[in-house]
Design a protein around this motif. Structure first.
Motif, mmCIF file in Angstrom:
data_model
loop_
_atom_site.group_PDB
_atom_site.id
_atom_site.type_symbol
_atom_site.label_atom_id
_atom_site.label_comp_id
_atom_site.label_asym_id
_atom_site.label_seq_id
_atom_site.Cartn_x
_atom_site.Cartn_y
_atom_site.Cartn_z
ATOM 1 N N GLU A 108 0.855 -1.186 0.000
ATOM 2 C CA GLU A 108 0.000 0.000 0.000
ATOM 3 C C GLU A 108 0.885 1.227 0.000
ATOM 4 O OE1 GLU A 108 -2.954 2.046 3.150
ATOM 5 O OE2 GLU A 108 -3.471 -0.006 2.586
ATOM 6 N N ALA A 109 0.494 2.246 -0.770
ATOM 7 C CA ALA A 109 1.244 3.500 -0.809
ATOM 8 C C ALA A 109 0.269 4.670 -0.724
ATOM 9 C CB ALA A 109 2.058 3.589 -2.092
ATOM 10 N N THR A 110 0.630 5.668 0.078
ATOM 11 C CA THR A 110 -0.175 6.883 0.216
ATOM 12 C C THR A 110 0.744 8.094 0.090
ATOM 13 O OG1 THR A 110 0.053 6.841 2.629
ATOM 14 C CG2 THR A 110 -1.911 5.802 1.704
ATOM 15 N N TYR A 111 0.179 9.217 -0.328
ATOM 16 C CA TYR A 111 0.960 10.445 -0.472
ATOM 17 C C TYR A 111 0.182 11.599 0.157
ATOM 18 C CZ TYR A 111 3.490 14.353 -2.509
ATOM 19 O OH TYR A 111 4.214 15.500 -2.676
ATOM 20 N N LYS A 112 0.859 12.323 1.062
ATOM 21 C CA LYS A 112 0.221 13.463 1.712
ATOM 22 C C LYS A 112 1.298 14.393 2.254
ATOM 23 C CE LYS A 112 -3.389 14.609 5.022
ATOM 24 N NZ LYS A 112 -4.352 14.092 5.980
ATOM 25 N N HIS A 113 1.131 15.666 2.017
ATOM 26 C CA HIS A 113 2.026 16.707 2.526
ATOM 27 C C HIS A 113 3.495 16.461 2.159
ATOM 28 C CE1 HIS A 113 -1.295 18.463 4.658
ATOM 29 N NE2 HIS A 113 -1.474 17.374 5.376
ATOM 30 N N GLY A 114 3.731 16.004 0.927
ATOM 31 C CA GLY A 114 5.099 15.822 0.461
ATOM 32 C C GLY A 114 5.755 14.512 0.855
ATOM 33 N N LEU A 115 5.022 13.647 1.557
ATOM 34 C CA LEU A 115 5.589 12.362 1.978
ATOM 35 C C LEU A 115 4.840 11.207 1.331
ATOM 36 C CD1 LEU A 115 6.145 12.986 5.792
ATOM 37 C CD2 LEU A 115 7.847 13.069 3.968
ATOM 38 N N LEU A 116 5.604 10.328 0.694
ATOM 39 C CA LEU A 116 5.070 9.100 0.133
ATOM 40 C C LEU A 116 5.361 7.990 1.142
ATOM 41 C CD1 LEU A 116 3.977 7.409 -2.293
ATOM 42 C CD2 LEU A 116 6.344 7.300 -3.099
ATOM 43 N N VAL A 117 4.319 7.324 1.603
ATOM 44 C CA VAL A 117 4.471 6.261 2.600
ATOM 45 C C VAL A 117 4.136 4.931 1.927
ATOM 46 C CG1 VAL A 117 3.695 5.360 4.827
ATOM 47 C CG2 VAL A 117 3.871 7.834 4.469
ATOM 48 N N ILE A 118 5.114 4.016 1.926
ATOM 49 C CA ILE A 118 4.946 2.716 1.282
ATOM 50 C C ILE A 118 5.021 1.637 2.354
ATOM 51 C CG2 ILE A 118 5.822 1.138 -0.480
ATOM 52 C CD1 ILE A 118 7.345 3.670 -1.607
ATOM 53 N N GLN A 119 3.980 0.821 2.428
ATOM 54 C CA GLN A 119 3.921 -0.265 3.408
ATOM 55 C C GLN A 119 4.037 -1.586 2.660
ATOM 56 O OE1 GLN A 119 0.174 -0.552 5.484
ATOM 57 N NE2 GLN A 119 1.128 -1.549 7.227
ATOM 58 N N MET A 120 4.995 -2.411 3.076
ATOM 59 C CA MET A 120 5.251 -3.696 2.423
ATOM 60 C C MET A 120 5.339 -4.784 3.487
ATOM 61 S SD MET A 120 8.221 -2.260 -0.103
ATOM 62 C CE MET A 120 8.837 -1.121 1.127
#
Length: 141
Positions: A108-120
């Motif tokens: 899963e990947a989300t993007y908010k406020h300049g940060l891309l968060v990738i969960q693996m």
């Protein structure tokens, strides 16, 4: 900036080689900047991508145990004379070795406020999956 490029070319010519090639990794930071956190069976990767107006502008590809990011950081500021430049911009491609293979079906990947968060999540094959052991009850004689 043009003067620096001329100076660099002159040094390369003088030493008859790419004098700065060994120093570029030290002088230029890797972009984008990444923090990675490992849990038992999970990886959380936080990627700093400023100025991205839509997540479709970055490609995130995971191949077994390698994470590859490809895109462009564009501050999109026009006019004026830039007197300081600390935010890396432009096209980037960065591959990161992961500490273990990850599942291709559960990311899963989300993007908010300049940060891309990738969960693996860790890939656990049938051969490495923990199997319960049956306990035989031995009766007292």
């Amino acid at each position: 900036m043009k003067q620096f490029e001329d100076w660099k070319k002159n040094l390369d010519h003088f030493f008859d080689q790419d004098f700065w090639g060994d120093f570029e990794g030290i002088m230029k930071p890797s972009i984008p900047n990444i923090n990675m956190y490992q849990y038992d069976n999970e990886l959380l990767c936080i990627v700093n991508i400023p100025g991205m107006n839509h997540p479709k502008n970055v490609d995130v590809v995971v191949d077994h145990s390698t994470l590859t990011l490809k895109g462009t950081i564009d501050i999109n500021h026009r006019g004026g004379h830039q007197i300081k430049s600390e935010i890396a911009t432009g096209a980037f491609e960065r591959s990161i070795d992961l500490p273990f293979a990850v599942r291709s079906d559960k990311m899963e990947a989300t993007y908010k406020h300049g940060l891309l968060v990738i969960q693996m999540f860790r890939f656990i094959s049938e051969s490495t999956r923990q199997k319960p052991i049956k306990i035989r009850h031995l009766e007292d004689d």
